[in-house]
Design a protein around this motif. Structure first.
Motif, PDB file in Angstrom:
ATOM      1  N   PRO A   1     -13.939  -0.630   9.858  1.00 26.24           N
ATOM      2  CA  PRO A   1     -13.009   0.329   9.393  1.00 26.24           C
ATOM      3  C   PRO A   1     -11.659  -0.527   8.854  1.00 26.24           C
ATOM      4  N   LEU A   2     -11.804  -1.678   8.920  1.00 30.90           N
ATOM      5  CA  LEU A   2     -10.634  -2.854   8.763  1.00 30.90           C
ATOM      6  C   LEU A   2     -10.228  -2.843   7.144  1.00 30.90           C
ATOM      7  N   ASN A   3     -11.289  -2.564   6.193  1.00 35.17           N
ATOM      8  CA  ASN A   3     -10.991  -2.609   4.906  1.00 35.17           C
ATOM      9  C   ASN A   3     -10.351  -1.263   4.405  1.00 35.17           C
ATOM     10  N   THR A   4     -10.080  -0.350   5.490  1.00 32.77           N
ATOM     11  CA  THR A   4      -9.033   0.896   5.007  1.00 32.77           C
ATOM     12  C   THR A   4      -7.935   0.799   5.624  1.00 32.77           C
ATOM     13  N   LEU A   5      -7.433  -0.365   5.830  1.00 33.43           N
ATOM     14  CA  LEU A   5      -6.168  -0.777   6.317  1.00 33.43           C
ATOM     15  C   LEU A   5      -5.091  -0.737   5.004  1.00 33.43           C
ATOM     16  N   PRO A   6      -4.047  -0.496   5.088  1.00 33.84           N
ATOM     17  CA  PRO A   6      -3.226  -0.815   4.080  1.00 33.84           C
ATOM     18  C   PRO A   6      -2.929  -2.242   3.567  1.00 33.84           C
ATOM     19  N   GLU A   7      -2.947  -2.497   2.277  1.00 32.71           N
ATOM     20  CA  GLU A   7      -2.471  -4.002   1.784  1.00 32.71           C
ATOM     21  C   GLU A   7      -1.060  -4.566   2.286  1.00 32.71           C
ATOM     22  N   THR A   8      -0.274  -3.352   2.238  1.00 32.31           N
ATOM     23  CA  THR A   8       1.127  -3.567   2.320  1.00 32.31           C
ATOM     24  C   THR A   8       1.489  -2.455   3.302  1.00 32.31           C
ATOM     25  N   LEU A   9       2.901  -2.420   3.865  1.00 28.78           N
ATOM     26  CA  LEU A   9       3.259  -1.359   4.672  1.00 28.78           C
ATOM     27  C   LEU A   9       4.824  -1.597   4.894  1.00 28.78           C
ATOM     28  N   LEU A  10       5.424  -0.410   4.573  1.00 22.92           N
ATOM     29  CA  LEU A  10       6.808  -0.485   4.811  1.00 22.92           C
ATOM     30  C   LEU A  10       6.947   0.328   6.017  1.00 22.92           C
ATOM     31  N   VAL A  11       7.524  -0.230   6.932  1.00 17.04           N
ATOM     32  CA  VAL A  11       8.125   0.340   8.233  1.00 17.04           C
ATOM     33  C   VAL A  11       9.587   0.384   8.630  1.00 17.04           C
ATOM     34  N   GLU A  12       9.995   1.237   9.405  1.00 19.68           N
ATOM     35  CA  GLU A  12      11.333   1.351   9.825  1.00 19.68           C
ATOM     36  C   GLU A  12      11.258   1.173  11.384  1.00 19.68           C
ATOM     37  N   LEU A  13      11.746   0.031  11.744  1.00 19.64           N
ATOM     38  CA  LEU A  13      11.676  -0.174  13.426  1.00 19.64           C
ATOM     39  C   LEU A  13      13.227  -0.560  13.784  1.00 19.64           C
ATOM     40  N   GLY A  14      13.776   0.173  14.610  1.00 20.23           N
ATOM     41  CA  GLY A  14      15.166  -0.107  15.342  1.00 20.23           C
ATOM     42  C   GLY A  14      16.266   0.018  14.110  1.00 20.23           C
ATOM     43  N   GLY A  15      15.958   0.844  13.183  1.00 20.79           N
ATOM     44  CA  GLY A  15      16.865   1.050  12.200  1.00 20.79           C
ATOM     45  C   GLY A  15      16.732   0.203  11.223  1.00 20.79           C
ATOM     46  N   VAL A  16      15.824  -0.678  11.094  1.00 19.84           N
ATOM     47  CA  VAL A  16      15.561  -1.747  10.066  1.00 19.84           C
ATOM     48  C   VAL A  16      14.386  -1.731   9.203  1.00 19.84           C
ATOM     49  N   TRP A  17      14.506  -1.623   7.863  1.00 18.13           N
ATOM     50  CA  TRP A  17      13.145  -1.726   6.906  1.00 18.13           C
ATOM     51  C   TRP A  17      12.523  -2.905   6.955  1.00 18.13           C
ATOM     52  N   ILE A  18      11.259  -2.894   7.315  1.00 23.53           N
ATOM     53  CA  ILE A  18      10.337  -4.270   7.403  1.00 23.53           C
ATOM     54  C   ILE A  18       9.176  -4.066   6.331  1.00 23.53           C
ATOM     55  N   TYR A  19       8.989  -4.814   5.785  1.00 22.16           N
ATOM     56  CA  TYR A  19       7.854  -4.891   4.533  1.00 22.16           C
ATOM     57  C   TYR A  19       6.791  -5.798   5.208  1.00 22.16           C
ATOM     58  N   LEU A  20       5.522  -5.442   5.204  1.00 26.88           N
ATOM     59  CA  LEU A  20       4.430  -6.213   5.580  1.00 26.88           C
ATOM     60  C   LEU A  20       3.555  -6.660   4.402  1.00 26.88           C
ATOM     61  N   ILE A  21       3.092  -7.774   4.266  1.00 25.88           N
ATOM     62  CA  ILE A  21       2.068  -8.154   3.254  1.00 25.88           C
ATOM     63  C   ILE A  21       1.424  -9.444   3.797  1.00 25.88           C
ATOM     64  N   HIS A  22       0.331  -9.569   3.651  1.00 23.28           N
ATOM     65  CA  HIS A  22      -0.444 -10.676   4.242  1.00 23.28           C
ATOM     66  C   HIS A  22      -0.011 -12.052   3.543  1.00 23.28           C
ATOM     67  N   ASP A  23      -0.356 -12.254   2.075  1.00 28.65           N
ATOM     68  CA  ASP A  23       0.063 -13.198   1.535  1.00 28.65           C
ATOM     69  C   ASP A  23       1.334 -12.963   0.679  1.00 28.65           C
ATOM     70  N   LEU A  24       2.289 -13.806   1.204  1.00 29.79           N
ATOM     71  CA  LEU A  24       3.585 -13.769   0.596  1.00 29.79           C
ATOM     72  C   LEU A  24       3.598 -14.020  -0.896  1.00 29.79           C
ATOM     73  N   ASN A  25       2.851 -14.739  -1.568  1.00 24.37           N
ATOM     74  CA  ASN A  25       2.683 -15.098  -3.006  1.00 24.37           C
ATOM     75  C   ASN A  25       2.454 -13.870  -3.665  1.00 24.37           C
ATOM     76  N   GLN A  26       1.913 -12.596  -2.854  1.00 24.96           N
ATOM     77  CA  GLN A  26       1.677 -11.441  -3.503  1.00 24.96           C
ATOM     78  C   GLN A  26       2.728 -10.678  -3.409  1.00 24.96           C
ATOM     79  N   LEU A  27       3.915 -10.792  -3.108  1.00 23.42           N
ATOM     80  CA  LEU A  27       5.125 -10.131  -2.934  1.00 23.42           C
ATOM     81  C   LEU A  27       5.074  -9.318  -4.388  1.00 23.42           C
ATOM     82  N   ASP A  28       5.187  -8.066  -4.303  1.00 22.93           N
ATOM     83  CA  ASP A  28       5.341  -7.185  -5.452  1.00 22.93           C
ATOM     84  C   ASP A  28       6.478  -6.372  -5.454  1.00 22.93           C
ATOM     85  N   LEU A  29       7.435  -6.970  -4.975  1.00 25.33           N
ATOM     86  CA  LEU A  29       8.981  -6.060  -5.150  1.00 25.33           C
ATOM     87  C   LEU A  29       9.737  -7.084  -4.823  1.00 25.33           C
ATOM     88  N   VAL A  30      11.129  -6.616  -5.066  1.00 21.40           N
ATOM     89  CA  VAL A  30      12.461  -7.385  -4.697  1.00 21.40           C
ATOM     90  C   VAL A  30      13.120  -6.768  -3.601  1.00 21.40           C
TER      91      VAL A  30
END
Length: 159
Positions: free
Chosen positions: A67-96
């Motif tokens: 089921p690992l291939n169903t995990l999202p490639e990126t994820l935006l989460v709010e933790l402790g009132g802070v927005w955090i963006y997860l991406i495995h390979d930073l070279n593929q960052l697709d936003l500013v």
């Protein structure tokens, strides 16, 4: 939901190996973030069982089977009132991040721990807690979130 003083364990690149030292840290965390290359579904099962708080996980380049291939490639989460963006390979960052209101970008992939701040954004690669690669240390990080402030604390595990 905003929580004061949230302690987040940031791990990456388990590659199917969940060390007891990591599980001990998971139990101390208010939330856990895994930046990809989980490797085996059993790693997620063990993290879900041990994590007392929220668990956020993305897919890495080795997570190709269900089921690992169903995990999202990126994820935006709010933790402790802070927005955090997860991406495995930073070279593929697709936003500013600073334009998108993101305070922390968490990545993995390189197996090398790195903490840097640019443009008001904290970039954190916890390194790898999986099988040792070359002579790189086994590392993860704590991310301290309090009153909108963020602080990364690199951790090197003795294994």
């Amino acid at each position: 939901m905003q929580k004061a003083g949230l302690k987040v364990l940031v791990i990456s690149d388990t590659h199917g190996l969940l060390r007891p030292e990591v599980l001990a840290l998971v139990e101390q965390a208010g939330a856990v973030v895994h930046a990809g290359d989980v490797g085996k579904p059993e790693v997620l099962d063990a993290l879900r069982e041990a994590a007392p708080g929220e668990l956020s996980v993305i897919r890495g380049n080795v997570d190709r089977v269900a089921p690992l291939n169903t995990l999202p490639e990126t994820l935006l989460v709010e933790l402790g009132g802070v927005w955090i963006y997860l991406i495995h390979d930073l070279n593929q960052l697709d936003l500013v991040p600073e334009v998108a209101g993101i305070r922390v970008v968490i990545s993995g992939h390189t197996h090398q721990q790195r903490v840097a701040e640019r443009g008001g954004v904290l970039y954190l690669n916890p390194g790898s807690v999986g099988p040792r690669r070359f002579r790189l240390p086994v590392t993860c990080a704590w991310l301290q979130l309090e009153a909108g402030q963020v602080r990364a604390e690199p951790v090197t595990l003795e294994v």
